[in-house]
Design an enzyme around this catalytic site. Structure first.
Site, PDB file in Angstrom:
ATOM      1  N   HIS A 186      32.886  40.344  -4.504  1.00 43.00           N
ATOM      2  CA  HIS A 186      31.536  40.834  -4.213  1.00 43.00           C
ATOM      3  C   HIS A 186      31.498  42.351  -4.207  1.00 43.00           C
ATOM      4  O   HIS A 186      32.526  43.033  -4.247  1.00 43.00           O
ATOM      5  CB  HIS A 186      31.031  40.285  -2.882  1.00 43.00           C
ATOM      6  CG  HIS A 186      31.774  40.787  -1.677  1.00 43.00           C
ATOM      7  ND1 HIS A 186      31.486  41.988  -1.067  1.00 43.00           N
ATOM      8  CD2 HIS A 186      32.800  40.257  -0.974  1.00 43.00           C
ATOM      9  CE1 HIS A 186      32.282  42.170  -0.039  1.00 43.00           C
ATOM     10  NE2 HIS A 186      33.109  41.142   0.041  1.00 43.00           N
ATOM     11  N   CYS A 202      38.200  38.160   1.337  1.00 42.05           N
ATOM     12  CA  CYS A 202      37.411  38.375   0.130  1.00 42.05           C
ATOM     13  C   CYS A 202      37.889  39.632  -0.598  1.00 42.05           C
ATOM     14  O   CYS A 202      38.601  40.464  -0.055  1.00 42.05           O
ATOM     15  CB  CYS A 202      35.939  38.499   0.462  1.00 42.05           C
ATOM     16  SG  CYS A 202      35.161  36.937   0.928  1.00 42.05           S
TER      17      CYS A 202
END
Length: 232
Positions: A186, A202
């Protein structure tokens, strides 16, 4: 959709993204790779390259600000490099030790991006599939995160998209065996987090970079995250 990403702090401005740890048993993958970057460029040239590649994107749904040369180590700037690997073109390979993400290309090359990865105790490794892609996604903290950080309760129904949203301009959702891992590739508007162990698993890229990656990889692409200690 729920995501494990969480901001550094809550207030008028939310800093992007720390992520809760989730259990993910992914098989370790074999990788042999090397990169070769030209050393001919002078320091001013490398700094200029940062500002050229990270200009403002005013036409995005939420305008993305430019990244100044002094905000990003030039080695983490997006660039095409030599890359030897057994993974086929189109595979995304993340090296958490080097803080690089590679998109494997034809002819022994890859597009390389600087990333921020999981801090100590929150790293993961193995393989997954990009099952979903989203532009300017909504972020919803999981119930477990809200219990630990009650101030996030205001986002229980989802935090609206925007530059301060922990998922940034784009999110690529990683699935394994058809199930959401809660891990994401992301965006972030925080260049100081690139090259750092900052998340709970992440992988974050600058907004300009995640937009570039988003355009290059289709849903269904394979993502391989190398285990710590195995250098690409």
């Amino acid at each position: 959709m729920h995501s494990s990403c969480t901001p550094r702090r809550v207030g008028f401005a939310l800093r992007p993204a720390l992520l809760i740890g989730v259990s993910l048993a992914l098989a370790a993958c074999n990788q042999t790779a090397s990169t070769q970057v030209s050393l001919a460029a002078t320091a001013p040239q490398r700094l200029a390259a940062v500002e050229t590649r990270y200009q403002a994107l005013p036409d995005e749904r939420f305008p993305v600000r430019a990244i100044r040369a002094d905000e990003l180590d030039p080695k983490y700037a997006r660039q095409r490099v030599r890359y030897d690997t057994h993974h086929p073109p189109g595979t995304v390979v993340v090296d958490p030790d080097a803080k690089f993400l590679y998109l494997v290309q034809e002819g022994g090359y890859a597009m390389r991006y600087g990333v921020g990865v999981g801090r100590e105790g929150f790293g993961w490794s193995g393989s997954a599939t990009i099952a979903r892609k989203a532009q300017w996604p909504t972020w919803t903290p999981p119930t477990e995160m809200i219990k630990r950080q009650p101030e996030l309760r205001q986002y229980a129904s989802g935090m609206k998209p925007g530059t301060e949203n922990p998922l940034g301009a784009r999110a690529l959702y990683l699935f394994q065996n058809g199930r959401d891992t809660l891990y994401r590739l992301h965006g972030t508007n925080d260049p100081s987090s690139i090259g750092q162990d900052v998340s709970s698993g992440c992988v974050r890229l600058l907004n300009q970079d995640v937009i570039d990656l988003y355009q290059r990889v289709p849903a269904g692409s394979k993502v391989v995250v190398l285990p710590h200690g195995r250098r690409a």
